[in-house]
Design a protein around this motif. Structure first.
Motif, PDB file in Angstrom:
ATOM      1  N   LYS A 211       1.816  -0.212  -1.462  1.00 36.17           N
ATOM      2  CA  LYS A 211       0.219  -0.223  -1.318  1.00 36.17           C
ATOM      3  C   LYS A 211      -0.033   0.781  -0.223  1.00 36.17           C
ATOM      4  O   LYS A 211       0.717   0.740   0.660  1.00 36.17           O
ATOM      5  N   LEU A 212      -0.923   1.623  -0.403  1.00 35.10           N
ATOM      6  CA  LEU A 212      -1.568   2.541   0.472  1.00 35.10           C
ATOM      7  C   LEU A 212      -2.381   2.350   1.596  1.00 35.10           C
ATOM      8  O   LEU A 212      -3.297   1.438   1.505  1.00 35.10           O
ATOM      9  N   ALA A 213      -1.981   2.353   2.654  1.00 38.18           N
ATOM     10  CA  ALA A 213      -2.682   2.107   4.030  1.00 38.18           C
ATOM     11  C   ALA A 213      -3.859   2.885   3.980  1.00 38.18           C
ATOM     12  O   ALA A 213      -3.932   3.813   3.689  1.00 38.18           O
ATOM     13  N   ASN A 214      -5.070   2.154   4.456  1.00 36.84           N
ATOM     14  CA  ASN A 214      -6.347   2.838   4.597  1.00 36.84           C
ATOM     15  C   ASN A 214      -6.229   3.794   5.761  1.00 36.84           C
ATOM     16  O   ASN A 214      -6.568   3.575   6.950  1.00 36.84           O
ATOM     17  N   PHE A 215      -5.894   5.136   5.358  1.00 40.47           N
ATOM     18  CA  PHE A 215      -5.847   5.879   6.523  1.00 40.47           C
ATOM     19  C   PHE A 215      -7.207   6.730   6.618  1.00 40.47           C
ATOM     20  O   PHE A 215      -7.301   7.688   7.624  1.00 40.47           O
ATOM     21  N   GLY A 216      -8.254   6.620   5.814  1.00 33.79           N
ATOM     22  CA  GLY A 216      -9.674   7.177   6.012  1.00 33.79           C
ATOM     23  C   GLY A 216      -9.271   8.569   5.392  1.00 33.79           C
ATOM     24  O   GLY A 216      -9.212   8.681   4.204  1.00 33.79           O
ATOM     25  N   THR A 217      -9.555   9.508   6.387  1.00 31.41           N
ATOM     26  CA  THR A 217      -9.280  10.800   5.895  1.00 31.41           C
ATOM     27  C   THR A 217      -8.253  11.746   6.776  1.00 31.41           C
ATOM     28  O   THR A 217      -8.558  11.437   8.017  1.00 31.41           O
ATOM     29  N   VAL A 218      -7.466  12.312   6.155  1.00 30.33           N
ATOM     30  CA  VAL A 218      -6.491  13.324   7.050  1.00 30.33           C
ATOM     31  C   VAL A 218      -7.010  14.547   6.707  1.00 30.33           C
ATOM     32  O   VAL A 218      -7.145  15.056   5.389  1.00 30.33           O
ATOM     33  N   ASN A 219      -7.085  15.451   7.811  1.00 26.67           N
ATOM     34  CA  ASN A 219      -7.451  16.917   7.453  1.00 26.67           C
ATOM     35  C   ASN A 219      -6.362  17.708   7.894  1.00 26.67           C
ATOM     36  O   ASN A 219      -5.817  18.001   8.930  1.00 26.67           O
ATOM     37  N   PRO A 252      -7.544  14.563  -2.945  1.00 28.68           N
ATOM     38  CA  PRO A 252      -7.575  15.948  -2.053  1.00 28.68           C
ATOM     39  C   PRO A 252      -9.049  16.631  -2.377  1.00 28.68           C
ATOM     40  O   PRO A 252      -9.326  16.706  -3.497  1.00 28.68           O
ATOM     41  N   GLY A 253      -9.648  17.027  -1.326  1.00 30.18           N
ATOM     42  CA  GLY A 253     -10.604  17.887  -1.372  1.00 30.18           C
ATOM     43  C   GLY A 253     -10.212  19.262  -1.825  1.00 30.18           C
ATOM     44  O   GLY A 253      -8.996  19.675  -2.004  1.00 30.18           O
ATOM     45  N   PHE A 260      -7.572  21.636   3.909  1.00 30.98           N
ATOM     46  CA  PHE A 260      -8.421  20.663   3.149  1.00 30.98           C
ATOM     47  C   PHE A 260      -8.105  19.242   3.550  1.00 30.98           C
ATOM     48  O   PHE A 260      -7.418  18.941   4.408  1.00 30.98           O
ATOM     49  N   ALA A 261      -9.179  18.452   3.018  1.00 32.90           N
ATOM     50  CA  ALA A 261      -9.105  17.076   3.516  1.00 32.90           C
ATOM     51  C   ALA A 261      -8.590  16.229   2.477  1.00 32.90           C
ATOM     52  O   ALA A 261      -8.861  16.203   1.043  1.00 32.90           O
ATOM     53  N   ASP A 262      -7.992  15.086   2.730  1.00 31.75           N
ATOM     54  CA  ASP A 262      -7.484  14.216   1.709  1.00 31.75           C
ATOM     55  C   ASP A 262      -7.856  12.776   2.164  1.00 31.75           C
ATOM     56  O   ASP A 262      -7.778  12.411   3.350  1.00 31.75           O
ATOM     57  N   VAL A 263      -8.735  12.152   1.141  1.00 31.29           N
ATOM     58  CA  VAL A 263      -9.342  10.827   1.487  1.00 31.29           C
ATOM     59  C   VAL A 263      -8.667   9.727   0.829  1.00 31.29           C
ATOM     60  O   VAL A 263      -8.532   9.718  -0.307  1.00 31.29           O
ATOM     61  N   TRP A 264      -8.753   8.569   1.465  1.00 33.86           N
ATOM     62  CA  TRP A 264      -7.919   7.329   0.940  1.00 33.86           C
ATOM     63  C   TRP A 264      -9.457   6.782   0.171  1.00 33.86           C
ATOM     64  O   TRP A 264     -10.547   6.808   0.405  1.00 33.86           O
TER      65      TRP A 264
END
Length: 267
Positions: A211-219, A252-253, A260-264
């Motif tokens: 299961k994927l942890a809610n990391f919010g956004t990683v830039n 991914p944006g 780029f930003a990657d969003v949960w």
């Protein structure tokens, strides 16, 4: 009041006032820092980062989906990519009762073959507690934790994997805490250097995608391969989806100038 009595009163009052002013300083609570739980080798030995379920998901060849990867992969012929690097700020996770995992890394190979040389970090929720760590991996072996380091949410990282013609050098640096780790390895058997990736991931744990942890956004910033911005290679955009394909897990944006930003989206 006599002169002697008045003098005694002044001395006593001055002493009492001095004691009262000194008390707050003496009673002040020292500053403490709560260090989150850290990745151990016992945990790392159950994790791996191979891709799962890579399929074309859009009308163009550069749009694909995966059940555990999200980000960008530059692809080409054998030997096309000999280095990959990027920087990011370590995401923080807020944990509930579920055990969830997330990883952030760079790597060579792994997109279209079973080889992969990579290094990165993770932000997990294990037994209800946020757990952070740093690691490297060369498939088919499992993840190896870097020892003697501490990772915290908000730390600034740069990761690099380079093939020098003989070995792969995997380097991970935490500029916030001032440490750097490097591992040299001959690489996966049959490596091709045919792809370069910058990825946010739900790792494989005990043989199954976690299961994927809610990391919010990683830039991610400064994403490069062979010294050029990753977007110059028209990389494949990878969206993480559920096993059924009906739910987006991470997205991914657009990538520009190696950023780029990657969003949960969902666990």
């Amino acid at each position: 009041m006599s002169v002697r009595t008045a003098a005694s009163f002044v001395v006593a009052t001055t002493a009492a006032l001095g004691a009262a002013l000194a008390t707050p300083a003496l009673a002040a609570t020292p500053h403490t820092t709560n260090t989150p739980a850290q990745l151990t080798q016992a945990i790392a030995s159950h994790e791996s980062h191979a891709s799962h379920g890579l399929t074309q998901s859009g009308k163009t060849n550069d749009s694909v989906s995966s059940t555990n990867w999200s980000g960008y992969a530059a692809t080409g012929s054998s030997g096309a990519y000999t280095s990959v690097t990027t920087s990011w700020t370590q995401p923080s996770v807020t944990c509930g009762s579920a055990t969830t995992y997330s990883s952030f890394w760079v790597g060579l190979d792994g997109y279209s073959n079973s080889a992969l040389e990579q290094t990165g970090t993770e932000a997990d929720c294990i037994n209800g507690k946020a757990t952070y760590g740093a690691w490297w991996e060369v498939l088919p072996a499992s993840e190896s934790a870097y020892s003697g380091v501490t990772v915290a949410g908000g730390d600034k990282f740069t990761a690099t994997v380079t093939y020098n013609g003989t070995n792969f050098v995997m380097t991970l640096a935490d500029s916030t805490q001032g440490w750097s780790k490097s591992t040299t390895h001959a690489g996966s058997s049959g490596f091709k250097n045919a792809s370069a990736e910058v990825i946010a991931e739900a790792p494989e744990v005990n043989g199954s995608v976690a299961k994927l942890a809610n990391f919010g956004t990683v830039n991610f910033t400064g994403a490069k391969s062979n010294g050029n911005n990753l977007d110059t290679y028209s990389p494949n955009s990878i969206t993480m989806v559920s096993s059924s394909g009906s739910t987006t897990r991470a997205l991914p944006g657009s990538i520009s100038g190696g950023a780029f930003a990657d969003v949960w989206k969902s666990s």
